[in-house]
Design a protein around this motif. Structure first.
Motif, PDB file in Angstrom:
ATOM      1  N   UNK A  45       0.854  -1.185   0.000  1.00 45.21           N
ATOM      2  CA  UNK A  45       0.000   0.000   0.000  1.00 45.21           C
ATOM      3  C   UNK A  45       0.889   1.235   0.000  1.00 45.21           C
ATOM      4  N   UNK A  46       0.416   2.251  -0.662  1.00 48.13           N
ATOM      5  CA  UNK A  46       1.209   3.469  -0.839  1.00 48.13           C
ATOM      6  C   UNK A  46       0.336   4.680  -0.541  1.00 48.13           C
ATOM      7  N   UNK A  47       0.770   5.497   0.399  1.00 51.35           N
ATOM      8  CA  UNK A  47       0.054   6.724   0.749  1.00 51.35           C
ATOM      9  C   UNK A  47       0.728   7.908   0.066  1.00 51.35           C
ATOM     10  N   UNK A  48      -0.045   8.644  -0.693  1.00 51.78           N
ATOM     11  CA  UNK A  48       0.444   9.870  -1.331  1.00 51.78           C
ATOM     12  C   UNK A  48       0.056  11.071  -0.472  1.00 51.78           C
ATOM     13  N   UNK A  49       0.906  12.068  -0.385  1.00 53.38           N
ATOM     14  CA  UNK A  49       0.500  13.293   0.322  1.00 53.38           C
ATOM     15  C   UNK A  49      -0.542  14.051  -0.494  1.00 53.38           C
ATOM     16  N   UNK A  50      -1.152  15.056   0.115  1.00 55.21           N
ATOM     17  CA  UNK A  50      -2.091  15.889  -0.619  1.00 55.21           C
ATOM     18  C   UNK A  50      -1.321  16.608  -1.720  1.00 55.21           C
ATOM     19  N   UNK A  51      -1.554  16.190  -2.963  1.00 54.07           N
ATOM     20  CA  UNK A  51      -0.733  16.694  -4.065  1.00 54.07           C
ATOM     21  C   UNK A  51      -0.825  18.200  -4.256  1.00 54.07           C
ATOM     22  N   UNK A  52      -1.980  18.855  -4.032  1.00 52.76           N
ATOM     23  CA  UNK A  52      -2.001  20.313  -4.191  1.00 52.76           C
ATOM     24  C   UNK A  52      -1.060  21.036  -3.242  1.00 52.76           C
ATOM     25  N   UNK A  53      -0.676  20.346  -2.135  1.00 52.63           N
ATOM     26  CA  UNK A  53       0.227  20.985  -1.177  1.00 52.63           C
ATOM     27  C   UNK A  53       1.691  20.697  -1.475  1.00 52.63           C
ATOM     28  N   UNK A  54       1.971  19.909  -2.524  1.00 53.58           N
ATOM     29  CA  UNK A  54       3.353  19.554  -2.883  1.00 53.58           C
ATOM     30  C   UNK A  54       3.849  20.522  -3.949  1.00 53.58           C
ATOM     31  N   UNK A  55       5.117  20.918  -3.835  1.00 53.32           N
ATOM     32  CA  UNK A  55       5.671  21.896  -4.781  1.00 53.32           C
ATOM     33  C   UNK A  55       5.770  21.336  -6.192  1.00 53.32           C
ATOM     34  N   UNK A  56       6.157  20.063  -6.312  1.00 57.29           N
ATOM     35  CA  UNK A  56       6.287  19.435  -7.638  1.00 57.29           C
ATOM     36  C   UNK A  56       5.555  18.100  -7.624  1.00 57.29           C
ATOM     37  N   UNK A  57       4.219  18.138  -7.720  1.00 49.84           N
ATOM     38  CA  UNK A  57       3.456  16.880  -7.594  1.00 49.84           C
ATOM     39  C   UNK A  57       3.743  15.895  -8.714  1.00 49.84           C
ATOM     40  N   UNK A  58       4.007  16.371  -9.941  1.00 50.64           N
ATOM     41  CA  UNK A  58       4.265  15.453 -11.056  1.00 50.64           C
ATOM     42  C   UNK A  58       5.494  14.602 -10.794  1.00 50.64           C
ATOM     43  N   UNK A  59       6.558  15.210 -10.301  1.00 48.11           N
ATOM     44  CA  UNK A  59       7.779  14.455 -10.024  1.00 48.11           C
ATOM     45  C   UNK A  59       7.565  13.451  -8.902  1.00 48.11           C
ATOM     46  N   UNK A  60       6.813  13.859  -7.889  1.00 47.48           N
ATOM     47  CA  UNK A  60       6.552  12.948  -6.771  1.00 47.48           C
ATOM     48  C   UNK A  60       5.749  11.740  -7.231  1.00 47.48           C
ATOM     49  N   UNK A  61       4.699  11.983  -8.006  1.00 46.29           N
ATOM     50  CA  UNK A  61       3.852  10.879  -8.487  1.00 46.29           C
ATOM     51  C   UNK A  61       4.660   9.941  -9.377  1.00 46.29           C
TER      52      UNK A  61
END
Length: 845
Positions: A201-217
């Motif tokens: 299982x993988x938990x992602x942070x709230x992407x709107x709060x991440x500076x570079x969501x595309x790179x994280x995803x």
């Protein structure tokens, strides 16, 4: 379009949507009951925009219909948990609201209990959760949503139908599940009921709060792609995050053949409101969306689309309302109805909470009635499949009926495939994906093999120092390779020789140091707790092998071996009876014992040459069937004796394990196998009486030195041992104790175990496994097997002949006795005496 003009158009739309019956005039301002209600939503999200428009529509309808006025104070959470909590506290302190409506989580609502414990919070989250029972400080939470457990049960029903053993859960991290991972626990519990489980299982942070969501995803998806599992459950994702997520999944090739994607309510319910490009990135996705009745939905939809298009013209083409808009509308109505029932100018929070919880009415989203702070009516979910520019509605699911083709016709799981029809899977795959890839992309399977097995015929590990290569062969290796050839995909692997015991090798598979283990590994119950076994490829059982000794006593009695004691006794009694009756019949006929020669008569009958001619025809008839029986019995005796004289006759030196235990004898076995535990725990041998034998060639030496009295093998090993030493006076004896057989070992829950089992069955049915076993045993060319069975013949094969001879003898005896009685009876009659006297001549004087 300027902001003032936009507001004017929206106001004009609301006024024009009023009913022309003048119902708004029925309520005077002084008659209206007013309550201040706070609202905390994310104004920038699609869900927040829909909720805002729907609540404004509900406020207008309330004022017209029941003269209840809700003064709504909106706050923007901006998708941030801290901002949402701060906004709710601000509303409580500055606006003096009696309730708060919004997308507040249970943890966010808990902070408000420090201010007012009886304060009602109407939650508009997509799923409802129960507060932890150990906490006493939770506020009054009214969740206009269904229990999240129903959502997880629907997901599990889909997974169970397609028989995926493992899934990967992906969710967006928020406070609601930060402490207990409740959604993962609920999903795992539901999956266990269908014999499945969560592998990762993988938990992602709230992407709107991440500076570079595309790179994280992209980084996290690459990690998921490196795993073997290909079934992904995406839940608790905002629409904005889901758009980024599936775009990157498409770019990384994770929307191709072999992948499975299941999305829950948060995404599936908003597919009508996304761009076509987003749907193209989600081709083949299976969605689960909450179904609602559309009795009055069309009218609501028309009004909503008009207002939403005016408020957000850039989204006018995708302005259809979702379940979240309907529930926001119903939340305002539930609050307004409670206010109306109270009929007071000033409404308190506690009174409002009680009235909302006791309300019941048919809303836009369905029946609004609460139990334990959430909607009481179980939901109905619609299963959809994203295809092209839209999606196909496939089936319905409800907790009570399971899957059904429509709401009026229910079906069972066996007919579910017919209900669903053909499914468009990612990559255009026509068949159901198996849900996993055999191995990681850049790593073959590491398969352990026993390097120190006692029977190298099954696994033989040889190291060549000249070429620095290790050659691994044997029957078990051949069976595994034959099964791999029957797999519908390539399976790269490498063998890893291990010097430990079989239990140690199984443990390495359990702790994932090895991917699998291949060899002569017995399938036993205690290993099943932590590893997965394939179908046994050869049956097994625990057998005892001992030395044999010639039966010297029976060698002196070889002439009596062909027949059993019962047969010899029956022959003697029958022959004696027939001869006695024949003699008796001849005596009645007027011959004396001297004339007959009684002793030689008995012998002549055996040699088929009576010395005297029978005068009584009944005696000849009596002897005929018995002479025939003697001919048959004599021929059988000759053939059986000839066979026995050409075959070695032996018997086991020990008959059973009870003898071994009573005599405190030492037994030998493979010390690296489960046999040691079995002998101690099940057969109750003393540990000091068990000797470990390292190699098959060490057993004959141990027997010769009297180190062991018996040896214990599993059945396949016993076959090999007796085939190799078939002329060395060994034999099997005693009972066979039945474990399952030899199988291959995989990690617990590994789908490979099922595929290899199926492939192995195909290899067995084609005759390959039997052919490999014969090749292994035929290499020893054993031509003189030891026979420890005496093979004596009983009377059963001759029962017909004995029956005929016996009946003839009994009948002849009965007739003879009757004649004797008649003759003697005549001699005693008076008439006969007088006649005899008168016939006597007179004496001469």
């Amino acid at each position: 379009m300027s902001g003032g003009l936009s507001f004017f158009l929206v106001l004009l739309s609301l006024l024009s949507s009023a009913k022309p019956d003048g119902s708004q005039d029925k309520c005077q301002i002084t008659q209206q009951i007013t309550a201040r209600v706070g609202c905390v939503i994310d104004h920038s999200s699609r869900v927040g925009k829909e909720q805002k428009v729907a609540m404004e529509m509900a406020i207008q309808d309330l004022s017209k219909s029941i003269c209840a006025r809700v003064d709504l104070h909106l706050k923007d959470s901006q998708g941030n948990s801290a901002r949402a909590t701060a906004a709710a506290i601000s509303l409580l302190s500055s606006k003096q609201v009696v309730a708060i409506i919004g997308t507040l989580t249970m943890q966010e609502a808990a902070l408000l209990s420090e201010i007012e414990n009886s304060f009602p919070i109407i939650s508009l989250t997509s799923t409802a959760t129960s507060p932890p029972s150990e906490s006493l400080q939770w506020p009054i939470s009214i969740q206009i949503a269904n229990n999240v457990a129903f959502h997880m049960q629907c997901v599990a029903a889909l997974v169970g139908h397609f028989q995926w053993r493992k899934v990967t859960a992906v969710y967006e991290h928020n406070n609601e599940f930060s402490s207990h991972l409740g959604i993962i626990t609920l999903l795992s519990d539901s999956l266990r009921l269908v014999s499945s489980d969560i592998e990762h299982y993988q938990a992602f942070p709230l992407l709107p709060s991440v500076s570079n969501p595309e790179a994280l995803v992209e980084e996290e998806l690459k990690k998921l792609r490196s795993k073997s599992n290909r079934v992904f459950i995406v839940m608790q994702f905002s629409l904005q995050s889901a758009v980024i997520f599936f775009e990157k999944a498409k770019q990384l090739g994770m929307m191709d053949k072999g992948y499975v994607w299941i999305v829950t309510d948060e995404i599936a319910n908003l597919l009508d409101s996304v761009e076509t490009s987003v749907k193209y990135n989600m081709q083949g996705v299976i969605g689960i969306k909450t179904h609602f009745a559309e009795t009055s939905f069309k009218q609501f939809k028309t009004r909503f689309r008009r207002i939403y298009g005016l408020r957000y013209p850039e989204e006018e083409e995708n302005s259809s309302p979702s379940i979240f808009a309907l529930r926001a509308y119903d939340a305002i109505w539930a609050t307004g109805r409670a206010i109306k029932i109270l009929q007071q100018g000033n409404v308190t929070s506690k009174e409002l909470s009680q009235k909302i919880l006791s309300t019941a009415f048919q809303g836009q989203s369905g029946m609004i009635e609460f139990k334990n702070g959430m909607l009481s009516q179980p939901p109905t979910f619609q299963i959809i499949n994203v295809i092209g520019r839209s999606y196909r509605e496939m089936a319905f699911w409800s907790p009570r009926y399971g899957f059904s083709e429509n709401l009026m016709k229910h079906t069972d799981m066996n007919a579910f495939a017919e209900v669903l029809g053909p499914i468009y899977w990612p990559g255009g795959l026509q068949t159901t994906p198996k849900g996993w890839t055999p191995v990681d992309v850049d790593r073959p399977l590491k398969i352990g093999v026993p390097a120190m097995g006692a029977f190298t015929q099954f696994v033989n590990v040889r190291y060549d120092p000249d070429t620095n290569e290790t050659d691994i062969s044997g029957f078990s290796i051949d069976v595994f390779e034959a099964a791999v050839k029957h797999l519908p995909y390539q399976l790269p692997y490498e063998f890893v020789p291990l010097n430990g015991s079989y239990d140690e090798m199984v443990e390495l598979v359990s702790n994932k140091s090895l991917d699998a283990a291949v060899g002569d590994i017995e399938v036993i119950a205690d290993r099943y707790h932590y590893v997965e076994f394939t179908q046994p490829y050869i049956s097994s059982g625990l057998e005892m092998v001992v030395t044999v000794k010639p039966d010297k006593l029976k060698e002196t009695e070889m002439l009596v071996w062909p027949f059993t004691r019962e047969m010899w006794f029956l022959l003697f009694v029958t022959h004696l009876s027939v001869c006695l009756v024949a003699c008796l019949m001849e005596i009645v006929h007027g011959r004396s014992l001297e004339d007959i020669g009684a002793f030689w008569f008995w012998v002549d009958c055996l040699l088929f040459a009576p010395r005297e001619q029978f005068k009584n025809p009944w005696a000849r008839l009596l002897l005929a069937p018995w002479l025939l029986a003697i001919v048959v019995v004599t021929a059988t005796f000759t053939a059986s004796l000839s066979s026995m004289m050409t075959v070695s006759r032996v018997q086991p030196s020990v008959l059973d394990i009870e003898t071994l235990k009573m005599t405190n004898a030492t037994v030998g076995c493979n010390g690296n196998s489960f046999i040691v535990r079995y002998l101690i725990n099940v057969l109750e041998f003393r540990p000091e009486n068990i000797k470990s034998i390292a190699s098959i060639s060490d057993y004959p030496e141990a027997f010769e030195r009297k180190d062991i009295t018996a040896a214990f093998f599993v059945s396949p090993h016993a076959k090999v041992f007796l085939a190799k030493y078939c002329n060395a006076r060994f034999t099997k004896t005693g009972s066979v104790y039945k474990p399952s057989g030899f199988g291959f070992v995989f990690q617990k829950g590994s789908p490979l175990a099922i595929d290899i089992s199926e492939a192995m069955l195909e290899a067995t049915e084609s005759g390959q496994v039997e052919k490999l076993e014969k090749q292994m045993l035929s290499s020893y060319n054993c031509s003189s097997p030891i026979n420890s069975n005496n093979g004596s013949i009983g009377p059963e094969p001759f029962s017909g002949l004995f029956l005929i001879a016996g009946l003839a003898c009994a009948l002849a005896f009965l007739v003879t006795i009757v004649r004797l009685v008649r003759e003697h009876w005549r001699n005693f009659l008076p008439g006969n005496v007088l006649v005899e006297v008168e016939l006597q001549p007179n004496p001469v004087n």
